[in-house]
Write a protein that holds these residues in place. Structure first.
Motif, PDB file in Angstrom:
ATOM      1  N   ALA A 174       0.988  -1.200   0.002  1.00 16.09           N
ATOM      2  CA  ALA A 174       0.050   0.085  -0.034  1.00 16.09           C
ATOM      3  C   ALA A 174       0.813   1.343  -0.167  1.00 16.09           C
ATOM      4  CB  ALA A 174      -0.978   0.099   1.187  1.00 16.09           C
ATOM      5  N   THR A 175       0.446   2.412  -0.474  1.00 13.05           N
ATOM      6  CA  THR A 175       1.130   3.463  -0.563  1.00 13.05           C
ATOM      7  C   THR A 175       0.885   4.351   0.972  1.00 13.05           C
ATOM      8  OG1 THR A 175      -0.814   4.798  -1.502  1.00 13.05           O
ATOM      9  CG2 THR A 175       0.710   3.951  -3.056  1.00 13.05           C
ATOM     10  N   LYS A 176       1.520   5.374   0.962  1.00 12.52           N
ATOM     11  CA  LYS A 176       1.444   5.841   2.164  1.00 12.52           C
ATOM     12  C   LYS A 176       0.159   6.511   2.497  1.00 12.52           C
ATOM     13  CE  LYS A 176       3.939   9.045   5.535  1.00 12.52           C
ATOM     14  NZ  LYS A 176       5.425   9.672   5.860  1.00 12.52           N
ATOM     15  N   TRP A 177      -0.383   7.273   1.386  1.00 12.01           N
ATOM     16  CA  TRP A 177      -1.844   7.666   1.473  1.00 12.01           C
ATOM     17  C   TRP A 177      -2.815   6.631   1.763  1.00 12.01           C
ATOM     18  CZ3 TRP A 177      -4.497  11.520   3.167  1.00 12.01           C
ATOM     19  CH2 TRP A 177      -5.946  11.408   3.008  1.00 12.01           C
ATOM     20  N   GLN A 178      -2.615   5.483   1.227  1.00 12.06           N
ATOM     21  CA  GLN A 178      -3.698   4.512   1.384  1.00 12.06           C
ATOM     22  C   GLN A 178      -3.453   3.896   2.679  1.00 12.06           C
ATOM     23  OE1 GLN A 178      -2.144   1.786  -1.731  1.00 12.06           O
ATOM     24  NE2 GLN A 178      -4.130   2.213  -3.289  1.00 12.06           N
ATOM     25  N   THR A 179      -2.307   3.856   3.276  1.00 12.59           N
ATOM     26  CA  THR A 179      -2.122   3.494   4.578  1.00 12.59           C
ATOM     27  C   THR A 179      -2.816   4.513   5.602  1.00 12.59           C
ATOM     28  OG1 THR A 179      -0.136   2.319   4.235  1.00 12.59           O
ATOM     29  CG2 THR A 179      -0.597   2.811   6.466  1.00 12.59           C
ATOM     30  N   ILE A 180      -2.627   5.655   5.510  1.00 12.54           N
ATOM     31  CA  ILE A 180      -3.371   6.870   6.248  1.00 12.54           C
ATOM     32  C   ILE A 180      -4.874   6.774   6.222  1.00 12.54           C
ATOM     33  CG2 ILE A 180      -3.606   9.138   6.561  1.00 12.54           C
ATOM     34  CD1 ILE A 180      -0.661   9.478   5.630  1.00 12.54           C
ATOM     35  N   TYR A 181      -5.353   6.631   4.965  1.00 17.34           N
ATOM     36  CA  TYR A 181      -6.551   6.480   4.757  1.00 17.34           C
ATOM     37  C   TYR A 181      -7.482   5.325   4.885  1.00 17.34           C
ATOM     38  CZ  TYR A 181     -11.008   6.860   2.287  1.00 17.34           C
ATOM     39  OH  TYR A 181     -12.395   6.969   1.617  1.00 17.34           O
ATOM     40  N   ARG A 182      -6.788   4.255   4.662  1.00 17.15           N
ATOM     41  CA  ARG A 182      -7.396   2.919   5.116  1.00 17.15           C
ATOM     42  C   ARG A 182      -7.209   2.410   6.521  1.00 17.15           C
ATOM     43  NH1 ARG A 182     -10.286   0.903   0.667  1.00 17.15           N
ATOM     44  NH2 ARG A 182      -9.946   1.784  -1.254  1.00 17.15           N
ATOM     45  N   ILE A 183      -5.901   2.575   7.028  1.00 10.96           N
ATOM     46  CA  ILE A 183      -5.471   2.134   8.357  1.00 10.96           C
ATOM     47  C   ILE A 183      -5.731   3.043   9.684  1.00 10.96           C
ATOM     48  CG2 ILE A 183      -3.666   0.579   9.446  1.00 10.96           C
ATOM     49  CD1 ILE A 183      -5.061  -0.680   7.287  1.00 10.96           C
ATOM     50  N   VAL A 184      -4.575   4.103   9.283  1.00 13.30           N
ATOM     51  CA  VAL A 184      -4.647   5.093  10.322  1.00 13.30           C
ATOM     52  C   VAL A 184      -5.864   5.748  10.605  1.00 13.30           C
ATOM     53  CG1 VAL A 184      -3.322   6.980  11.268  1.00 13.30           C
ATOM     54  CG2 VAL A 184      -2.136   5.138   9.759  1.00 13.30           C
ATOM     55  N   LEU A 185      -6.343   6.325   9.894  1.00 14.96           N
ATOM     56  CA  LEU A 185      -7.617   7.155  10.182  1.00 14.96           C
ATOM     57  C   LEU A 185      -8.750   6.401  10.713  1.00 14.96           C
ATOM     58  CD1 LEU A 185      -7.668  10.002   7.341  1.00 14.96           C
ATOM     59  CD2 LEU A 185      -6.981  10.335   9.772  1.00 14.96           C
ATOM     60  N   PRO A 186      -9.073   5.203  10.325  1.00 12.58           N
ATOM     61  CA  PRO A 186      -9.957   4.509  11.018  1.00 12.58           C
ATOM     62  C   PRO A 186      -9.766   4.134  12.277  1.00 12.58           C
ATOM     63  CG  PRO A 186      -9.814   3.776   8.755  1.00 12.58           C
ATOM     64  CD  PRO A 186      -8.956   4.641   8.847  1.00 12.58           C
ATOM     65  N   THR A 187      -8.576   3.813  12.552  1.00  9.22           N
ATOM     66  CA  THR A 187      -8.054   3.511  13.786  1.00  9.22           C
ATOM     67  C   THR A 187      -8.318   4.458  14.787  1.00  9.22           C
ATOM     68  OG1 THR A 187      -6.681   1.848  12.691  1.00  9.22           O
ATOM     69  CG2 THR A 187      -6.308   2.385  15.497  1.00  9.22           C
ATOM     70  N   ALA A 188      -8.100   5.624  14.272  1.00 10.31           N
ATOM     71  CA  ALA A 188      -8.044   6.949  15.409  1.00 10.31           C
ATOM     72  C   ALA A 188      -9.338   7.701  15.347  1.00 10.31           C
ATOM     73  CB  ALA A 188      -6.779   7.942  14.600  1.00 10.31           C
ATOM     74  N   LEU A 189     -10.349   6.963  14.853  1.00 13.01           N
ATOM     75  CA  LEU A 189     -11.726   7.684  14.521  1.00 13.01           C
ATOM     76  C   LEU A 189     -12.272   8.158  16.030  1.00 13.01           C
ATOM     77  CD1 LEU A 189     -13.880   6.100  11.941  1.00 13.01           C
ATOM     78  CD2 LEU A 189     -13.228   8.487  12.130  1.00 13.01           C
ATOM     79  N   PRO A 190     -12.090   7.204  17.042  1.00 10.80           N
ATOM     80  CA  PRO A 190     -12.540   7.459  18.535  1.00 10.80           C
ATOM     81  C   PRO A 190     -12.093   8.862  18.899  1.00 10.80           C
ATOM     82  CG  PRO A 190     -12.080   5.261  18.496  1.00 10.80           C
ATOM     83  CD  PRO A 190     -11.663   5.543  17.218  1.00 10.80           C
ATOM     84  N   GLY A 191     -10.688   9.128  18.813  1.00 10.61           N
ATOM     85  CA  GLY A 191      -9.906  10.321  19.103  1.00 10.61           C
ATOM     86  C   GLY A 191     -10.482  11.356  18.241  1.00 10.61           C
ATOM     87  N   ILE A 192     -10.811  11.354  16.981  1.00  9.11           N
ATOM     88  CA  ILE A 192     -11.125  12.382  16.014  1.00  9.11           C
ATOM     89  C   ILE A 192     -12.472  12.656  16.402  1.00  9.11           C
ATOM     90  CG2 ILE A 192     -11.683  12.795  13.689  1.00  9.11           C
ATOM     91  CD1 ILE A 192      -9.354  10.986  12.827  1.00  9.11           C
ATOM     92  N   PHE A 193     -13.383  11.834  16.707  1.00 11.08           N
ATOM     93  CA  PHE A 193     -14.711  12.283  16.984  1.00 11.08           C
ATOM     94  C   PHE A 193     -14.714  12.933  18.347  1.00 11.08           C
ATOM     95  CE2 PHE A 193     -18.432  10.769  14.630  1.00 11.08           C
ATOM     96  CZ  PHE A 193     -17.792  10.036  13.810  1.00 11.08           C
TER      97      PHE A 193
END
Length: 279
Positions: A174-193
């Motif tokens: 995966a590219t870096k942006w794909q990693t951020i979009y599909r892995i990092v951001l979904p995992t960090a969703l509780p904190g973002i919310f």
């Protein structure tokens, strides 16, 4: 020696519990007093009618609509910008003085009094940009106010994502942006919310900045270019001008219920997203 240590621990725990009970007790006492005085005022007509006689009679429906409009406008601008800025600062930006300066500026921005934001919004948005007193001017001003909160909470949420997630994704091609979009951001969703909920809380409870930018019109807004009066401003004017404390208690009760509904709904949505992500 052990007895002294245990005594210190007991005293520390006792002080902690005392502080927690004082905090919760003060919160519940205030909420109980407001809700006790305001529940008798809330009727279907109070929620669906427009104010009459400067707010002494009628309802608060235009204020509810204005508050919802303001929340939506502020989040439409603040949430994407704040999340993308946090992603850049944590995932792309190298450690440098520029990044440190940006973080320092963000923290400083979070500590600026709201009246300063209101003066800026009045001078730049209302007068210079020609938006006049409108929900758009108020929403953009509030968006600037809540932007530091969203950036900081999103940064911390992204930092809490284990690096092994990133490494595994990159190792699979995966590219870096794909990693951020599909892995990092979904995992960090509780904190973002969490950051977004805090931003909503500030948007709902703000008065000074909104009064200078969105105005205090009692009319029903038909677009974001119309002025309006949020629930917090309506509550402020009812009490400060001594118009009607009875209606003020009813407005405060609706404001509390609205904030509770937003928080509960956001938590339910956040838990569902976290469950899907873990699966």
């Amino acid at each position: 020696m052990r007895i002294a240590v245990k005594t210190e621990e007991m005293i520390a725990k006792g002080l902690l519990w005392l502080s927690v009970m004082l905090t919760l007790g003060s919160l519940f006492a205030i909420m109980f007093h407001i809700i006790e005085q305001g529940l008798g005022v809330i009727t279907w007509e109070f929620l669906t009618k427009s104010p009459e006689d400067m707010g002494r009679q009628g309802g608060i429906f235009p204020s509810i609509v204005t508050t919802v409009y303001l929340i939506v406008v502020s989040l439409v601008f603040a949430a994407p910008v704040g999340i993308l800025a946090a992603v850049f600062l944590t995932e792309y930006a190298p450690k440098s003085r520029i990044v440190s300066t940006i973080r320092f500026a963000t923290e400083t921005l979070a500590g600026i009094p709201s009246i300063i934001f209101g003066l800026f919004g009045f001078a730049f948005l209302v007068i210079f940009m020609g938006f006049s007193w409108s929900i758009l001017s108020g929403g953009l001003t509030v968006a600037i106010m809540i932007l530091p909160t969203i950036i900081r909470t999103t940064e911390e949420a992204i930092k809490c994502v284990p690096n092994i997630y990133r490494e595994g994704s990159l190792a699979l091609g995966a590219t870096k942006w794909q990693t951020i979009y599909r892995i990092v951001l979904p995992t960090a969703l509780p904190g973002i919310f969490t950051g977004i909920i805090l931003g909503i809380g500030r948007a709902v409870g703000e008065t000074a900045a909104i009064l200078l930018t969105a105005g205090s019109s009692l009319n029903m807004p038909t677009s974001i270019m119309d002025p309006g009066r949020t629930l917090s401003i309506h509550l402020y004017l009812l009490t400060f001008d001594g118009i009607s404390f009875k209606m003020a208690y009813g407005t405060a009760t609706v404001l509390i219920i609205l904030i509770l509904l937003i928080n509960v709904s956001a938590n339910i949505l956040m838990n569902r997203m976290a469950t899907k992500t873990s699966i």
